[in-house]
Design a protein around this motif. Structure first.
Motif, PDB file in Angstrom:
ATOM      1  N   SER A   1       0.481  -1.119   0.095  1.00 56.52           N
ATOM      2  CA  SER A   1       0.450   0.283   0.396  1.00 56.52           C
ATOM      3  C   SER A   1       0.547   1.281  -0.116  1.00 56.52           C
ATOM      4  CB  SER A   1      -1.453  -0.220   0.809  1.00 56.52           C
ATOM      5  OG  SER A   1      -1.804  -1.166   1.066  1.00 56.52           O
ATOM      6  N   LEU A   2       0.042   2.366  -0.786  1.00 62.63           N
ATOM      7  CA  LEU A   2       0.879   3.727  -0.850  1.00 62.63           C
ATOM      8  C   LEU A   2       0.241   4.680   0.570  1.00 62.63           C
ATOM      9  CD1 LEU A   2       2.726   5.175  -2.380  1.00 62.63           C
ATOM     10  CD2 LEU A   2       0.900   6.000  -3.434  1.00 62.63           C
ATOM     11  N   TYR A   3       1.047   5.149   1.155  1.00 64.09           N
ATOM     12  CA  TYR A   3       0.431   5.850   2.540  1.00 64.09           C
ATOM     13  C   TYR A   3       1.314   8.084   2.159  1.00 64.09           C
ATOM     14  CZ  TYR A   3      -1.089   2.298   4.783  1.00 64.09           C
ATOM     15  OH  TYR A   3      -1.783  -0.300   4.995  1.00 64.09           O
ATOM     16  N   ASN A   4       0.543   8.345   2.506  1.00 60.76           N
ATOM     17  CA  ASN A   4       1.315  10.005   1.965  1.00 60.76           C
ATOM     18  C   ASN A   4       1.747  10.397   4.154  1.00 60.76           C
ATOM     19  OD1 ASN A   4      -1.160  10.431   4.568  1.00 60.76           O
ATOM     20  ND2 ASN A   4      -2.911  11.599   2.687  1.00 60.76           N
ATOM     21  N   THR A   5       2.375  10.860   4.116  1.00 64.69           N
ATOM     22  CA  THR A   5       3.491  11.852   5.749  1.00 64.69           C
ATOM     23  C   THR A   5       2.281  11.304   6.819  1.00 64.69           C
ATOM     24  OG1 THR A   5       3.493  14.109   5.106  1.00 64.69           O
ATOM     25  CG2 THR A   5       4.953  12.523   4.501  1.00 64.69           C
ATOM     26  N   LEU A   6       0.618  11.811   6.031  1.00 63.07           N
ATOM     27  CA  LEU A   6      -0.536  12.053   7.839  1.00 63.07           C
ATOM     28  C   LEU A   6      -0.512  10.631   7.928  1.00 63.07           C
ATOM     29  CD1 LEU A   6      -2.200  14.349   6.223  1.00 63.07           C
ATOM     30  CD2 LEU A   6      -1.073  14.393   7.909  1.00 63.07           C
ATOM     31  N   GLY A   7       0.110   9.731   7.087  1.00 61.51           N
ATOM     32  CA  GLY A   7      -0.183   8.088   7.710  1.00 61.51           C
ATOM     33  C   GLY A   7      -1.696   7.796   6.776  1.00 61.51           C
ATOM     34  N   GLN A   8      -2.209   7.794   5.967  1.00 63.80           N
ATOM     35  CA  GLN A   8      -3.597   7.997   5.487  1.00 63.80           C
ATOM     36  C   GLN A   8      -3.249   7.333   4.191  1.00 63.80           C
ATOM     37  OE1 GLN A   8      -4.182  12.063   4.797  1.00 63.80           O
ATOM     38  NE2 GLN A   8      -5.843  12.367   6.372  1.00 63.80           N
ATOM     39  N   GLU A   9      -4.146   6.037   3.568  1.00 59.97           N
ATOM     40  CA  GLU A   9      -3.735   4.646   3.084  1.00 59.97           C
ATOM     41  C   GLU A   9      -4.189   5.604   1.627  1.00 59.97           C
ATOM     42  OE1 GLU A   9      -4.203   1.079   2.939  1.00 59.97           O
ATOM     43  OE2 GLU A   9      -5.410   1.167   1.559  1.00 59.97           O
ATOM     44  N   VAL A  10      -3.355   6.273   0.537  1.00 61.79           N
ATOM     45  CA  VAL A  10      -3.366   6.309  -0.803  1.00 61.79           C
ATOM     46  C   VAL A  10      -4.110   5.304  -1.705  1.00 61.79           C
ATOM     47  CG1 VAL A  10      -2.936   8.254  -2.442  1.00 61.79           C
ATOM     48  CG2 VAL A  10      -1.481   8.315  -0.119  1.00 61.79           C
ATOM     49  N   GLN A  11      -3.903   4.603  -2.190  1.00 61.89           N
ATOM     50  CA  GLN A  11      -4.046   3.358  -2.613  1.00 61.89           C
ATOM     51  C   GLN A  11      -3.253   1.803  -1.730  1.00 61.89           C
ATOM     52  OE1 GLN A  11      -1.790   4.004  -6.698  1.00 61.89           O
ATOM     53  NE2 GLN A  11      -1.666   5.612  -5.965  1.00 61.89           N
ATOM     54  N   THR A  12      -4.102   0.600  -2.623  1.00 60.47           N
ATOM     55  CA  THR A  12      -3.223  -0.575  -1.881  1.00 60.47           C
ATOM     56  C   THR A  12      -2.946  -1.138  -3.374  1.00 60.47           C
ATOM     57  OG1 THR A  12      -4.569  -0.634  -0.174  1.00 60.47           O
ATOM     58  CG2 THR A  12      -4.182  -3.081  -1.354  1.00 60.47           C
ATOM     59  N   MET A  13      -1.705  -1.489  -3.601  1.00 58.75           N
ATOM     60  CA  MET A  13      -1.400  -2.325  -5.283  1.00 58.75           C
ATOM     61  C   MET A  13      -1.924  -3.773  -5.401  1.00 58.75           C
ATOM     62  SD  MET A  13       0.214   1.066  -4.176  1.00 58.75           S
ATOM     63  CE  MET A  13       1.544   0.356  -3.179  1.00 58.75           C
TER      64      MET A  13
END
Length: 341
Positions: free
Chosen positions: A287-299
């Motif tokens: 998964s890809l996360y931003n620096t706030l710890g929010q999941e942006v997408q799951t590959m």
């Protein structure tokens, strides 16, 4: 065709054009050797490097392995004469009792010297192999110098290196095809002078051609031509090697690792690739996360068997900045930083 549709079509065309012509950039972090790197390479007969240029294709699919060599990059202090090479950051044993010492930094990758079975060739003016950051059409030149003793004689080595990133595009090896590869050609000319009663010299001409894929701390392919002369007809030695498939995107496991991954290109502008290998099968989540710890997408979120894999992240729609890629398998996790530009 309405104006709004034309603008969308133009934007889409520009995105496709940009992705097709993306130029790889080499940095210390994505191509220079590090302590702990171990590589196996296949020894091959020399093949002409071919032409350079933008969006080139180099087809070496017909190379035949003549055997393999394995070497490891280590801390210079762990080698027999590492203390003689001040500033060296990594070293490897190129053949039994022959060590090469290099120093890498954010600005260059340079050879500090060689321990040739106890003959210490220490460069007081190091030999620059690559300058960073390095991208297509970049050039550099550099002098090299050393004074060393061999066979009871004092040798004075002097010369120069000229380097150029002369092409980028697609490299085809016997086991696969690689895009966004940067080709670098380094020409070295130097002379060893000594006086066993009369002044003598040995002249060397070396051309090394490297193909680098950002994210791999070793050339995918190298072709080398080495010429030496004492004033008569030169002696020419030519050879090549390509990296074993095991290391393309994966540098190997530590004894307790279930998997290993690498991210490239990094920084990324259009897409980023996550290459990974599974020592044992299991459920894989990437998964890809931003620096706030929010999941942006799951590959990836599925069960996979032992083997090598690649997944691609489209970063076109992401804001520029730092992201984290997290991979979880069998209770273990690995996180890599991704920079989107």
């Amino acid at each position: 065709m309405n104006k709004h549709y034309k603008m969308l079509l133009f934007a889409a065309t520009m995105i496709v054009s940009t992705s097709l012509h993306a130029q790889p950039t080499l940095t210390q972090g994505n191509c220079a050797p590090q302590v702990g790197n171990t590589f196996t390479t296949h020894n091959v007969a020399y093949a002409a490097p071919g032409s350079g240029g933008a969006n080139a294709t180099w087809d070496f699919s017909g190379l035949v392995s003549g055997g393999t060599s394995t070497y490891s990059w280590v801390d210079p202090s762990t080698t027999p004469n590492g203390t003689d090479f001040s500033g060296a950051t990594v070293s490897y044993e190129s053949s039994p009792n022959n060590f090469v010492y290099v120093q890498t930094s954010s600005s260059k990758y340079e050879t500090k010297g060689i321990d040739n079975n106890g003959i210490i060739i220490n460069y007081n003016d190091p030999e620059t192999i690559l300058e960073f950051p390095l991208t297509y059409s970049d050039t550099w030149s550099d002098n090299l110098a050393s004074t060393y003793v061999s066979g009871g004689y004092t040798f004075y080595r002097s010369g120069s290196n000229i380097g150029v990133a002369d092409g980028y595009g697609t490299l085809i090896l016997p086991y696969g095809t690689f895009n966004n590869v940067l080709r670098v050609t380094v020409t070295s000319d130097f002379i060893d002078e000594y006086n066993p009663g009369i002044p003598l010299f040995v002249e060397y001409d070396v051309v090394n051609t490297y193909w680098y894929l950002p994210g791999i701390n070793n050339p995918l392919l190298q072709m080398s031509s080495f010429s030496s002369s004492t004033g008569g007809a030169p002696t020419i030695t030519q050879y090549g090697y390509y990296i074993d498939q095991l290391h393309v995107g994966v540098e190997g496991y530590t004894p307790h690792e279930l998997f290993h991954m690498q991210v490239f290109p990094n920084p990324a502008t259009t897409t980023a690739n996550v290459r990974y290998a599974l020592k044992d099968g299991g459920n894989v989540r990437i998964s890809l996360y931003n620096t706030l710890g929010q999941e942006v997408q799951t590959m990836v979120n599925q069960t996979q068997s032992t083997g090598d894999y690649t997944t691609t992240i489209n970063v076109n729609d992401l804001k520029k900045g730092i992201y984290l890629i997290r991979m979880e398998v069998g209770g273990q996790a690995q996180t890599e930083k991704l920079t989107v530009q």
